[in-house]
Design an enzyme around this catalytic site. Structure first.
Site, PDB file in Angstrom:
ATOM      1  CD  GLU A 265      -2.876  -1.070  -0.044  1.00 48.11           C
ATOM      2  OE1 GLU A 265      -3.329   0.424  -0.341  1.00 48.11           O
ATOM      3  OE2 GLU A 265      -3.280  -1.904  -0.728  1.00 48.11           O
ATOM      4  CG  ASN A 334      -8.893   1.222   0.870  1.00 48.85           C
ATOM      5  OD1 ASN A 334      -8.934   2.209   0.110  1.00 48.85           O
ATOM      6  ND2 ASN A 334      -8.509   0.049   0.800  1.00 48.85           N
ATOM      7  CD1 TRP A 352     -14.241   9.389 -14.272  1.00 51.09           C
ATOM      8  CD2 TRP A 352     -13.149  10.282 -12.806  1.00 51.09           C
ATOM      9  NE1 TRP A 352     -13.209   9.805 -15.224  1.00 51.09           N
ATOM     10  CE2 TRP A 352     -12.418  10.582 -13.953  1.00 51.09           C
ATOM     11  CE3 TRP A 352     -12.407  10.834 -11.638  1.00 51.09           C
ATOM     12  CZ2 TRP A 352     -11.173  11.347 -14.216  1.00 51.09           C
ATOM     13  CZ3 TRP A 352     -11.075  11.635 -11.887  1.00 51.09           C
ATOM     14  CH2 TRP A 352     -10.801  11.609 -13.367  1.00 51.09           C
ATOM     15  CD1 TRP A 375     -11.851   9.629  -6.200  1.00 53.66           C
ATOM     16  CD2 TRP A 375     -13.875   8.598  -7.143  1.00 53.66           C
ATOM     17  NE1 TRP A 375     -12.924   9.533  -5.154  1.00 53.66           N
ATOM     18  CE2 TRP A 375     -14.025   9.200  -5.867  1.00 53.66           C
ATOM     19  CE3 TRP A 375     -14.928   8.347  -7.905  1.00 53.66           C
ATOM     20  CZ2 TRP A 375     -15.387   9.171  -5.213  1.00 53.66           C
ATOM     21  CZ3 TRP A 375     -16.145   8.211  -7.500  1.00 53.66           C
ATOM     22  CH2 TRP A 375     -16.473   8.571  -6.128  1.00 53.66           C
TER      23      TRP A 375
END
Length: 458
Positions: A265, A334, A352, A375
Site C-alpha cells: 500500500e 478503504n 467519476w 477514482w
C-alpha cells in the site's frame, strides 16, 4: 552570523527524516516558511477537511520548532512572490525544500528556481518518480510490475533523527497569525467530531504508527472489514508529511511479522504519484481517452441522486454508512471507499470526477495523486484500472465483509436490525420509515451501466 536560509514547507510538516531541514541546518540559521497558496493549485486548492487538518498540523509544527529554538513563519498568497519577499527581507538567497509532484508544485518549483537558489531534496516517497523504470527505460504504467521493481530496491534509507537544535536568524521576518487564516469551520462547525478521531502533527503520526505495529501482520484480512477497522489510518499523516514513508516502512518491517500487503500500500502511494508525474491532468481527464465518449448522466438530471449519495441517503446501508462516516470524521474505510465510489459511477452513472471532487473537499487525506488514481481505478478509465463491466454489488459486499457493526454505528435508523437483515432491509420488507428506499435497484443500475458502457464503447 552567517546568512540565513529558507526552508520551504508544504506537505512535509515534520522535523525527523526531513532532508530539506537537515540540509538547511548544516548551512546556518534557518527560517522555516509555510505559504498558504490557493493561487497555484487553482481548482485544486485544499478542501475544507484538509484545511482543518492543516491548521492543527501547523500549530503542532510551530510548537516543535520552538522547542528547537526556532519558529514557523506563515505567509498567505503566491508561493513564489512570498518566498522572494522573505528572502529579500532577511538577505537570504537559498531555499531548501522537498520535491513535490502535484502539477502546481512542480510549476512553482520551476518559478522559484528562476529567482532564488532552490535546493530540492527527496523524502516524500519511498523512491522518486522516474527512478524505477522498465527494461526499455520507460516509466511503469501497471502497478504489479512497478511494485515488484520497487521491492527490489527496498528497504529505503534509514530515517534520520530530528536535529537537536535549529539555529535562528538574528531577526525574524513578519508572520501571519494562524488563527487569522480561518482554516477551521465556524458556522457551522461541521468538524466538531474530528478531534475525537484525529491528532494531527508529527507526534500524533508516530503514535498512530506505534499503535498499528501489532496489527500490521493481520492487515491483509482486517483491512477489508469495516466493523473491525483494520486499516492503518496513516493516510492523512503521510499526505501532510508528518511522518516519512521510510520511517513507516522501517518500523513495520522491524516487527518481524509478514506485513507485505501493507508495504505494498505504501508502494501504491508511490505508484499514484508516478502517474500524476507522468500525466499531470490525471485529476480532471480520463487516462484512457476512449472514456471521453462515456454517456454519463448530467447532474441536471441526476442531481437528486448525487445529493442522496453525498448525504448518505441512497437506500444502500453500506454506501450510506461510508458517506456519513466521511462527513462526520473526514475519513472513510478503504473497502467502503471503493464500494461508495463504484455505486456513484456505475449504479448512479455519474461521472467519476464529481465524486472525486466531493472526496477532495471532505477527506482529511485528500491527496491529488491517490484520490485521482483511485477514482479512475474504480471507473475503469485509469492507466491501470478495474474493468468497467466489473460492477461491485454493494449489498453482497456488505454481507461478505461483515459490515453490520459498521452500519449500526453510522446509520442509527438501522441499529435495531440483526445481522441477517441490516445489509438490505428493503429486500426483507422491514425498512424503517425514516430510512430511504433504494435510489435504484442493483439489477436495474447494473443493466443501465452496462448499456451505457456498450454505447460509449470505451
Amino acid at each position: 552570523m552567517s546568512t540565513p536560509v529558507l526552508l520551504w514547507l508544504r506537505q512535509d510538516l515534520r522535523l525527523a527524516d526531513q532532508a530539506a531541514l537537515a540540509a538547511a541546518v548544516r548551512e546556518g540559521p534557518v527560517i522555516p516558511v509555510y505559504v498558504l497558496d490557493d493561487q497555484a493549485p487553482r481548482q485544486w486548492k485544499m478542501g475544507g477537511a484538509s484545511r482543518w487538518w492543516l491548521h492543527h498540523s501547523l500549530a503542532n509544527l510551530d510548537a516543535s520548532l520552538r522547542e528547537k529554538g526556532s519558529r514557523l513563519i506563515l505567509r498567505q498568497g503566491d508561493s513564489v512572490e512570498q518566498l522572494v519577499a522573505i528572502a529579500e527581507e532577511v538577505g537570504a538567497g537559498r531555499v531548501h525544500a522537498l520535491h513535490h509532484y502535484e502539477p502546481w508544485w512542480r510549476n512553482a518549483e520551476k518559478a522559484v528556481a528562476k529567482r532564488l537558489d532552490l535546493c530540492l531534496h527527496d523524502g516524500g516517497l519511498l523512491l522518486p518518480p522516474g527512478v524505477v523504470r522498465t527494461g526499455g527505460g520507460s516509466s511503469y504504467r501497471i502497478y504489479t510490475p512497478f511494485a515488484r521493481a520497487v521491492m527490489e530496491q527496498m528497504p529505503p534509507a534509514t530515517p534520520v533523527r530530528a536535529p537537536s537544535r535549529i539555529d535562528a536568524p538574528s531577526d525574524w521576518p513578519k508572520s501571519d497569525s494562524l488563527a487569522d487564516w480561518g482554516l477551521l469551520p465556524v458556522k457551522p462547525d461541521w468538524a466538531v467530531a474530528f478531534s475525537s478521531d484525529w491528532t494531527p502533527g508529527e507526534a500524533g503520526a508516530r503514535t498512530n504508527v506505534a499503535a498499528f505495529l501489532d496489527e500490521a501482520a493481520d492487515y491483509d484480512v482486517a483491512r477489508n472489514l469495516p466493523s473491525q477497522e483494520g486499516t492503518s489510518r496513516l493516510s492523512p499523516h503521510l499526505h501532510f508529511g508528518e511522518v516519512s514513508p521510510a520511517y513507516v516502512w522501517h518500523r513495520i518491517v522491524g516487527t518481524g511479522d509478514d506485513a507485505t500487503t501493507f508495504l505494498k500500500e505504501l508502494i501504491w502511494r508511490d505508484y499514484a504519484h508516478t502517474q500524476i508525474w507522468a500525466m499531470p491532468t490525471y485529476g480532471s481527464e480520463n487516462a484512457r481517452p476512449a472514456f471521453d465518449a462515456m454517456p454519463w448522466r448530467d447532474l441536471r438530471e441526476a442531481g437528486e441522486d448525487f445529493k442522496a449519495w453525498q448525504s448518505g441517503r441512497t437506500g444502500y446501508p453500506i454506501v450510506d454508512a461510508g458517506m456519513r462516516q466521511l462527513w462526520a470524521t473526514g475519513w472513510m474505510h478503504n473497502r467502503v471507499r471503493m464500494i461508495a465510489a463504484s455505486f456513484l459511477i456505475k449504479h448512479l452513472l455519474i461521472d467519476w470526477r464529481h465524486g472525486a471532487r466531493w472526496f477532495w473537499d471532505t477527506l482529511v487525506d485528500a491527496s491529488y495523486a491517490n484520490n485521482s488514481v483511485n477514482w479512475q481505478w474504480v471507473a475503469g478509465s485509469g492507466v491501470d484500472a478495474n474493468i468497467f463491466s466489473r460492477i461491485m454489488a454493494p449489498l453482497t459486499q456488505s454481507e461478505k465483509f461483515d459490515a453490520a457493526g459498521y452500519i449500526r454505528t453510522w446509520v442509527p435508523e438501522l441499529a435495531h436490525l440483526d445481522d441477517e437483515h441490516i445489509h438490505d432491509p428493503d429486500a426483507h420488507g422491514i425498512r424503517p420509515p425514516d430510512y430511504p428506499a433504494k435510489r435504484i435497484g442493483h439489477r436495474e443500475g447494473r443493466e443501465r451501466a452496462l448499456a451505457a458502457w456498450g454505447h460509449g464503447k470505451p
